[in-house]
Scaffold this active site. Structure first.
Site, PDB file in Angstrom:
ATOM      1  N   SER A 115      49.061 105.126   1.242  1.00 14.80           N
ATOM      2  CA  SER A 115      50.375 104.281   1.524  1.00 14.80           C
ATOM      3  C   SER A 115      50.840 103.327   0.172  1.00 14.80           C
ATOM      4  CB  SER A 115      49.969 103.344   2.475  1.00 14.80           C
ATOM      5  OG  SER A 115      50.999 102.228   2.682  1.00 14.80           O
ATOM      6  N   TYR A 164      45.101  96.381   6.587  1.00 15.86           N
ATOM      7  CA  TYR A 164      45.814  97.838   6.317  1.00 15.86           C
ATOM      8  C   TYR A 164      45.665  98.254   5.051  1.00 15.86           C
ATOM      9  CZ  TYR A 164      49.622 101.301   6.604  1.00 15.86           C
ATOM     10  OH  TYR A 164      50.415 102.487   6.521  1.00 15.86           O
TER      11      TYR A 164
END
Length: 254
Positions: free
Chosen positions: A145, A159
């Site tokens: 990501s 995250y």
């Protein structure tokens, strides 16, 4: 140049919706048979399966909680049995779970996010390696990501950490199994619009502000990510391994 994956066998995790669904369908359109994994999106996974079968390819939808190593093992074994082997593993399953500052993050939330993003990738990959080693076209694709590079938005510490771990896992594994002729690469999406991820965790005004800062002037799509995954799954990427491909419209440069 079109990509031909005729006869290839693929397992895509988290393929009941969004990016995972787009990747599964793209692989099938290129000729692959695809096992569609899902955790909760049963209806979506069955829809993806039906689309794949309508295009003339074989497909199977399988439910599993990939934070449980035993269930991950059963998923991979079911995929290998159904497909008669495995050539492509796409570790797409993952989740932000929820936004929270570090002081608000409980031990349970830390473990939950790390498990769904990095442990699931580890469990699935470990079990798939023997089958991939028997393939002449072994490909592993992981889901990183933009957050792994820039820390993500507010409340994304865990995250971002988990996705940075995916990057480290990808690069280390690429070295470890290079002799087996299996390539290992990651895709790192930036802002991908019209997905449950951002509809759930990113307010509308924040989404508009993000898009306004993207040099290419638009949000990414699940198809944008699927196109890169398709390349990494194909013979065109046979000399590419240990890489992280950014898909963010110029929002961030390394």
């Amino acid at each position: 140049m079109s990509i031909d994956l005729t006869g290839r066998r693929a397992l895509v995790t988290g393929a009941g919706a969004g990016i995972g669904a787009a990747i599964a369908i793209a692989l099938a359109k290129a000729g692959a048979d695809v096992v569609v994994h899902y955790a909760h999106s049963e209806a979506g996974a069955n829809s993806v399966k039906q689309q794949i079968e309508a295009g003339g390819r074989r497909s199977l939808a399988v439910q599993a909680d990939l934070t449980d190593s035993a269930q991950a093992t059963k998923l991979v074994d079911a995929a290998v049995e159904f497909l008669g082997g495995l050539d492509i593993l796409v570790n797409n399953a993952g989740h932000l779970v929820g936004r929270a500052t570090i002081t608000e993050t409980t031990d349970e939330r830390w473990n939950e996010v790390m498990d769904v993003n990095i442990a699931s990738t580890f469990f699935t990959t470990r079990q798939a390696l023997p089958a991939l080693a028997e393939s002449e076209h072994g490909r592993i694709i992981t889901m990183a990501s933009l957050a792994a590079e820039n820390g993500g938005g507010a409340g994304s510490v865990v995250y971002a950490t988990s996705k940075a771990a995916v990057v480290g896992f990808t690069r280390a594994l690429a070295k470890e199994i290079a002799s087996k002729k299996i390539t290992v690469n990651a895709v790192a999406p930036g802002f991908i619009g019209e997905t449950a991820f951002h509809e759930t965790f990113t307010p509308g005004e924040a989404q508009k502000n993000i898009v306004a800062g993207i040099p290419l002037g638009r949000a990414g799509t699940a198809g944008d990510v699927a196109d890169v995954a398709l390349f990494l799954a194909s013979d065109l990427s046979s000399y590419v391994t240990g890489q992280v491909v950014d898909i963010n419209g110029g929002l961030n440069f390394r």
